[in-house]
Design a protein around this motif. Structure first.
Motif: not given
Length: 290
Positions: A109-111, A113, A232, A236
């Motif tokens: 949901e935070k991007g 993958p 990433q 997150a």
């Protein structure tokens, strides 16, 4: 010599009796280089009373193997340690949420993958059949959200009966055939710094990359896209982590997907670490002196 605690498996669980002492020895050896002595103690001895752990300047939960078989007690223990102010790394709150792979949903949901996933409770034959139709794939993987070491993980083909499915929350995903050709790559971080990367591949015909199933491990230089995904993921999560192992694999189009962020008791693959754990030991020393 600074004395800390290092949590080990429940003595009543014989599953890892032949493996964890060697891991403990390697961890103790690298910590000793920084003047740190690690007392081994079963996590289950502190699940109801945090007093002894609170007396240590630092607790490392690095060999709590088998916690997934007693998950309710594990969650209660991590809550107890947090309330008692035990200085544990990674933080007790992280040890709680990271024990359930549902965290992957939050990261997505935070991007971040991840592989396409159906989240199901006690997946049925109908759930699996629907997932085959949804993903248009010839193989699926079904695994519990609370698991470790490929525990109760199934690889299924269309029309194959679902036998011994996870009895609780589970993930249903298209099987990544690239696991067999490209393997899974793990990036290790200590104190927020990248340490080393390891590529893990299964034996022919299998999908389980763990060494107990014959998987082979090789030290690699991670591609830039791997490093970018790991960074990433860590951004997150945005919590103070002493250590992290970020596992990923490419899809058939070459896009890297997060498989897991191992923040509880990850194997650091110290035999593949050019420094044999020196970076981890320095990060522990820095936390002790902060």
């Amino acid at each position: 010599m600074t004395r800390i605690a290092l949590l080990t498996p429940d003595p009543a669980d014989p599953s890892y009796a032949g493996q964890w002492p060697g891991v403990l020895e390697r961890l103790q050896a690298c910590l000793a280089l920084e003047g740190i002595e690690a007392d081994a103690t079963p996590w289950t001895e502190h699940a109801d009373d945090a007093g002894r752990l609170a007396a240590y300047p630092l607790v490392l939960p690095l060999i709590v193997w088998g916690y997934h078989r007693d998950h309710a007690r594990w969650i209660a223990a991590t809550s107890l340690w947090a309330e008692a102010g035990v200085k544990i790394a990674n933080p007790a709150t992280v040890l709680g949420w990271n024990s359930d792979k549902a965290y992957l949903r939050r990261l997505a949901e935070k991007g971040v993958p991840i592989a396409p996933t159906v989240w199901a409770n006690a997946p049925s034959q109908a759930d699996v059949d629907a997932a085959f139709a949804q993903f248009s794939t010839d193989q699926l993987v079904v695994k519990p959200t609370v698991s470790a070491g490929a525990y109760r993980t199934l690889r299924l083909s269309p029309g194959q009966a679902v036998i011994d499915a996870p009895p609780g929350p589970a993930m249903i995903q298209p099987y990544l055939a690239t696991i067999e050709t490209e393997g899974e790559t793990s990036l290790l971080f200590f104190g927020g710094r990248f340490s080393h990367a390891v590529n893990k591949r299964p034996v022919n015909g299998d999908f389980r990359i763990q060494v107990q199933f014959g998987g082979t491990y090789e030290t690699v230089a991670p591609p830039a896209a791997c490093m970018a995904l790991a960074e990433q993921v860590l951004a997150a999560i945005d919590e103070p982590l002493l250590y992290a192992r970020i596992d990923m694999a490419p899809d058939t189009d070459g896009h890297w997907l997060l498989m897991e962020a191992e923040l509880i008791e990850p194997d650091f693959y110290l035999n593949n670490d050019p420094t044999k754990g020196a970076g981890f030991a320095k990060a522990v020393r820095a936390m002790l002196t902060a």
